[in-house]
Write a protein that holds these residues in place. Structure first.
Motif, PDB file in Angstrom:
ATOM      1  N   GLY A   1       0.782  -1.222   0.000  1.00  0.00           N
ATOM      2  CA  GLY A   1       0.000   0.000   0.000  1.00  0.00           C
ATOM      3  C   GLY A   1       0.812   1.270   0.000  1.00  0.00           C
ATOM      4  N   HIS A   2       0.294   2.246   0.708  1.00  0.00           N
ATOM      5  CA  HIS A   2       0.804   3.613   0.696  1.00  0.00           C
ATOM      6  C   HIS A   2       1.966   3.747   1.689  1.00  0.00           C
ATOM      7  CE1 HIS A   2      -0.072   7.441  -1.102  1.00  0.00           C
ATOM      8  NE2 HIS A   2       0.044   8.048   0.055  1.00  0.00           N
ATOM      9  N   ILE A   3       3.038   3.054   1.365  1.00  0.00           N
ATOM     10  CA  ILE A   3       4.234   2.979   2.213  1.00  0.00           C
ATOM     11  C   ILE A   3       5.441   3.216   1.309  1.00  0.00           C
ATOM     12  CG2 ILE A   3       4.568   0.491   2.019  1.00  0.00           C
ATOM     13  CD1 ILE A   3       4.602   1.800   5.406  1.00  0.00           C
ATOM     14  N   LYS A   4       6.521   3.712   1.845  1.00  0.00           N
ATOM     15  CA  LYS A   4       7.666   4.074   1.015  1.00  0.00           C
ATOM     16  C   LYS A   4       8.257   2.886   0.260  1.00  0.00           C
ATOM     17  CE  LYS A   4      11.910   6.687   0.947  1.00  0.00           C
ATOM     18  NZ  LYS A   4      12.850   7.508   1.688  1.00  0.00           N
ATOM     19  N   ASN A   5       8.474   1.763   0.943  1.00  0.00           N
ATOM     20  CA  ASN A   5       9.076   0.596   0.306  1.00  0.00           C
ATOM     21  C   ASN A   5       8.241  -0.659   0.583  1.00  0.00           C
ATOM     22  OD1 ASN A   5      11.495   2.006  -0.584  1.00  0.00           O
ATOM     23  ND2 ASN A   5      12.040   2.073   1.575  1.00  0.00           N
ATOM     24  N   PRO A   6       7.112  -0.827  -0.126  1.00  0.00           N
ATOM     25  CA  PRO A   6       6.295  -2.014   0.119  1.00  0.00           C
ATOM     26  C   PRO A   6       7.024  -3.283  -0.312  1.00  0.00           C
ATOM     27  CG  PRO A   6       5.455  -0.771  -1.752  1.00  0.00           C
ATOM     28  CD  PRO A   6       6.582   0.028  -1.170  1.00  0.00           C
ATOM     29  N   GLY A   7       6.637  -4.399   0.303  1.00  0.00           N
ATOM     30  CA  GLY A   7       7.227  -5.678  -0.065  1.00  0.00           C
ATOM     31  C   GLY A   7       7.305  -6.607   1.125  1.00  0.00           C
ATOM     32  N   PRO A   8       7.910  -7.777   0.921  1.00  0.00           N
ATOM     33  CA  PRO A   8       8.080  -8.728   2.034  1.00  0.00           C
ATOM     34  C   PRO A   8       9.324  -8.374   2.845  1.00  0.00           C
ATOM     35  CG  PRO A   8       8.834  -9.714  -0.008  1.00  0.00           C
ATOM     36  CD  PRO A   8       8.306  -8.349  -0.355  1.00  0.00           C
ATOM     37  N   TYR A   9       9.236  -8.531   4.155  1.00  0.00           N
ATOM     38  CA  TYR A   9      10.355  -8.237   5.046  1.00  0.00           C
ATOM     39  C   TYR A   9      10.576  -9.401   5.997  1.00  0.00           C
ATOM     40  CZ  TYR A   9      10.387  -3.501   3.331  1.00  0.00           C
ATOM     41  OH  TYR A   9      10.492  -2.401   2.517  1.00  0.00           O
ATOM     42  N   LEU A  10      11.837  -9.777   6.155  1.00  0.00           N
ATOM     43  CA  LEU A  10      12.221 -10.807   7.110  1.00  0.00           C
ATOM     44  C   LEU A  10      12.490 -10.113   8.437  1.00  0.00           C
ATOM     45  CD1 LEU A  10      12.877 -13.798   7.569  1.00  0.00           C
ATOM     46  CD2 LEU A  10      15.231 -13.299   6.885  1.00  0.00           C
ATOM     47  N   VAL A  11      11.635 -10.396   9.435  1.00  0.00           N
ATOM     48  CA  VAL A  11      11.703  -9.692  10.714  1.00  0.00           C
ATOM     49  C   VAL A  11      11.697 -10.695  11.868  1.00  0.00           C
ATOM     50  CG1 VAL A  11      10.555  -7.645   9.795  1.00  0.00           C
ATOM     51  CG2 VAL A  11       9.189  -9.436  10.860  1.00  0.00           C
ATOM     52  N   TYR A  12      12.013 -10.194  13.054  1.00  0.00           N
ATOM     53  CA  TYR A  12      11.959 -11.037  14.245  1.00  0.00           C
ATOM     54  C   TYR A  12      10.517 -11.225  14.690  1.00  0.00           C
ATOM     55  CZ  TYR A  12      16.987 -10.836  14.549  1.00  0.00           C
ATOM     56  OH  TYR A  12      18.308 -10.964  14.269  1.00  0.00           O
TER      57      TYR A  12
ATOM     58  N   THR B   1      -0.036 -10.025   6.235  1.00  0.00           N
ATOM     59  CA  THR B   1       0.062  -8.892   5.325  1.00  0.00           C
ATOM     60  C   THR B   1      -0.553  -7.666   5.967  1.00  0.00           C
ATOM     61  OG1 THR B   1      -0.050 -10.343   3.398  1.00  0.00           O
ATOM     62  CG2 THR B   1      -0.559  -8.018   3.033  1.00  0.00           C
ATOM     63  N   ILE B   2       0.185  -6.564   5.935  1.00  0.00           N
ATOM     64  CA  ILE B   2      -0.308  -5.272   6.406  1.00  0.00           C
ATOM     65  C   ILE B   2      -0.584  -4.427   5.173  1.00  0.00           C
ATOM     66  CG2 ILE B   2       0.306  -3.152   7.611  1.00  0.00           C
ATOM     67  CD1 ILE B   2       2.036  -4.834   9.443  1.00  0.00           C
ATOM     68  N   VAL B   3      -1.781  -3.838   5.130  1.00  0.00           N
ATOM     69  CA  VAL B   3      -2.164  -2.997   3.999  1.00  0.00           C
ATOM     70  C   VAL B   3      -2.488  -1.598   4.518  1.00  0.00           C
ATOM     71  CG1 VAL B   3      -3.762  -2.688   2.074  1.00  0.00           C
ATOM     72  CG2 VAL B   3      -3.139  -5.005   2.812  1.00  0.00           C
ATOM     73  N   ILE B   4      -1.814  -0.602   3.958  1.00  0.00           N
ATOM     74  CA  ILE B   4      -2.069   0.794   4.315  1.00  0.00           C
ATOM     75  C   ILE B   4      -2.556   1.505   3.061  1.00  0.00           C
ATOM     76  CG2 ILE B   4      -1.070   2.940   5.150  1.00  0.00           C
ATOM     77  CD1 ILE B   4       0.933   1.258   6.715  1.00  0.00           C
ATOM     78  N   ASP B   5      -3.811   1.934   3.091  1.00  0.00           N
ATOM     79  CA  ASP B   5      -4.408   2.631   1.950  1.00  0.00           C
ATOM     80  C   ASP B   5      -4.222   4.132   2.101  1.00  0.00           C
ATOM     81  OD1 ASP B   5      -5.425   0.314   0.682  1.00  0.00           O
ATOM     82  OD2 ASP B   5      -7.120   0.282   2.070  1.00  0.00           O
ATOM     83  N   PRO B   6      -4.311   4.873   0.981  1.00  0.00           N
ATOM     84  CA  PRO B   6      -4.293   6.335   1.086  1.00  0.00           C
ATOM     85  C   PRO B   6      -5.645   6.831   1.594  1.00  0.00           C
ATOM     86  CG  PRO B   6      -4.516   5.688  -1.196  1.00  0.00           C
ATOM     87  CD  PRO B   6      -4.319   4.427  -0.406  1.00  0.00           C
TER      88      PRO B   6
ATOM     89  N   ALA C   1      10.118  -0.564   6.609  1.00  0.00           N
ATOM     90  CA  ALA C   1       9.590  -0.392   5.256  1.00  0.00           C
ATOM     91  C   ALA C   1       9.671   1.053   4.775  1.00  0.00           C
ATOM     92  CB  ALA C   1       8.142  -0.879   5.213  1.00  0.00           C
ATOM     93  N   GLY C   2      10.327   1.906   5.517  1.00  0.00           N
ATOM     94  CA  GLY C   2      10.519   3.288   5.098  1.00  0.00           C
ATOM     95  C   GLY C   2       9.467   4.245   5.615  1.00  0.00           C
ATOM     96  N   GLY C   3       8.468   3.741   6.302  1.00  0.00           N
ATOM     97  CA  GLY C   3       7.431   4.588   6.872  1.00  0.00           C
ATOM     98  C   GLY C   3       6.304   4.850   5.901  1.00  0.00           C
ATOM     99  N   PRO C   4       5.174   5.286   6.432  1.00  0.00           N
ATOM    100  CA  PRO C   4       4.031   5.596   5.560  1.00  0.00           C
ATOM    101  C   PRO C   4       4.284   6.868   4.770  1.00  0.00           C
ATOM    102  CG  PRO C   4       3.503   6.083   7.840  1.00  0.00           C
ATOM    103  CD  PRO C   4       4.849   5.438   7.848  1.00  0.00           C
ATOM    104  N   LEU C   5       3.716   6.940   3.589  1.00  0.00           N
ATOM    105  CA  LEU C   5       3.820   8.133   2.756  1.00  0.00           C
ATOM    106  C   LEU C   5       2.808   9.175   3.216  1.00  0.00           C
ATOM    107  CD1 LEU C   5       4.055   6.407  -0.741  1.00  0.00           C
ATOM    108  CD2 LEU C   5       5.916   7.420   0.571  1.00  0.00           C
ATOM    109  N   ASP C   6       3.013  10.428   2.799  1.00  0.00           N
ATOM    110  CA  ASP C   6       2.034  11.474   3.086  1.00  0.00           C
ATOM    111  C   ASP C   6       0.692  11.064   2.500  1.00  0.00           C
ATOM    112  OD1 ASP C   6       3.835  13.088   4.387  1.00  0.00           O
ATOM    113  OD2 ASP C   6       4.326  14.257   2.607  1.00  0.00           O
TER     114      ASP C   6
ATOM    115  N   ALA D   1      -1.223   8.726   3.906  1.00  0.00           N
ATOM    116  CA  ALA D   1      -1.556   7.349   4.300  1.00  0.00           C
ATOM    117  C   ALA D   1      -2.658   7.375   5.352  1.00  0.00           C
ATOM    118  CB  ALA D   1      -0.328   6.637   4.846  1.00  0.00           C
ATOM    119  N   ASN D   2      -3.608   6.474   5.224  1.00  0.00           N
ATOM    120  CA  ASN D   2      -4.712   6.383   6.176  1.00  0.00           C
ATOM    121  C   ASN D   2      -4.280   5.513   7.347  1.00  0.00           C
ATOM    122  OD1 ASN D   2      -7.106   6.309   7.520  1.00  0.00           O
ATOM    123  ND2 ASN D   2      -8.279   5.380   5.862  1.00  0.00           N
ATOM    124  N   LEU D   3      -3.700   6.130   8.356  1.00  0.00           N
ATOM    125  CA  LEU D   3      -3.192   5.389   9.506  1.00  0.00           C
ATOM    126  C   LEU D   3      -4.278   5.065  10.523  1.00  0.00           C
ATOM    127  CD1 LEU D   3       0.194   7.235  10.035  1.00  0.00           C
ATOM    128  CD2 LEU D   3      -0.245   5.090   8.838  1.00  0.00           C
ATOM    129  N   SER D   4      -5.479   5.574  10.303  1.00  0.00           N
ATOM    130  CA  SER D   4      -6.562   5.274  11.231  1.00  0.00           C
ATOM    131  C   SER D   4      -7.280   3.976  10.864  1.00  0.00           C
ATOM    132  CB  SER D   4      -7.569   6.422  11.269  1.00  0.00           C
ATOM    133  OG  SER D   4      -8.185   6.576  10.015  1.00  0.00           O
TER     134      SER D   4
END
Length: 111
Positions: A9-20, A78-83, A32-37, A39-42
């Motif tokens: 979604g509306h994130i700087k670098n979307p994709g799969p991430y290997l995390v703890y 999967t996390i989805v952040i829409d504008p 992931a670079g943070g949400p873009l201006d 982004a619907n964070l609510s």
């Protein structure tokens, strides 16, 4: 233990991430670079790979309450952040303008 989490979604670098396994939401979005201006964070959507359950949560409420570790992630979630609607409309204003011009042209021709 490490696992893959998908961020779309509306994130700087979307994709799969290997995390703890015990990663919190703020760290995950930061990787992931943070949400873009705009982004619907609510209304962030979490799609669980384990049971295909969809959960919505409000990032602003999470940060205000300090409950960063309340969200448990499973492998391949999967996390989805829409504008926001406002951002979407303003970003696509030229397309809306073109449609209105075509309608105006059609009305002018028919008269």
């Amino acid at each position: 233990k490490r696992m893959y989490i998908n961020i779309w979604g509306h994130i700087k670098n979307p994709g799969p991430y290997l995390v703890y396994e015990d990663i919190d939401l703020i760290t995950l979005l930061s990787i992931a670079g943070g949400p873009l201006d705009g982004a619907n964070l609510s209304k962030i959507k979490l799609i669980s790979q384990v049971d295909n359950e969809v959960t919505f949560f409000n990032f602003n409420q999470i940060t205000e309450s300090g409950l960063y570790n309340e969200i448990d992630f499973n492998p391949y979630d999967t996390i989805v952040i829409d504008p926001t609607l406002k951002y979407y409309i303003l970003n696509n204003a030229s397309a809306i303008n073109m449609v209105l011009q075509l309608i105006n042209l059609g009305i002018t021709i028919s008269n």
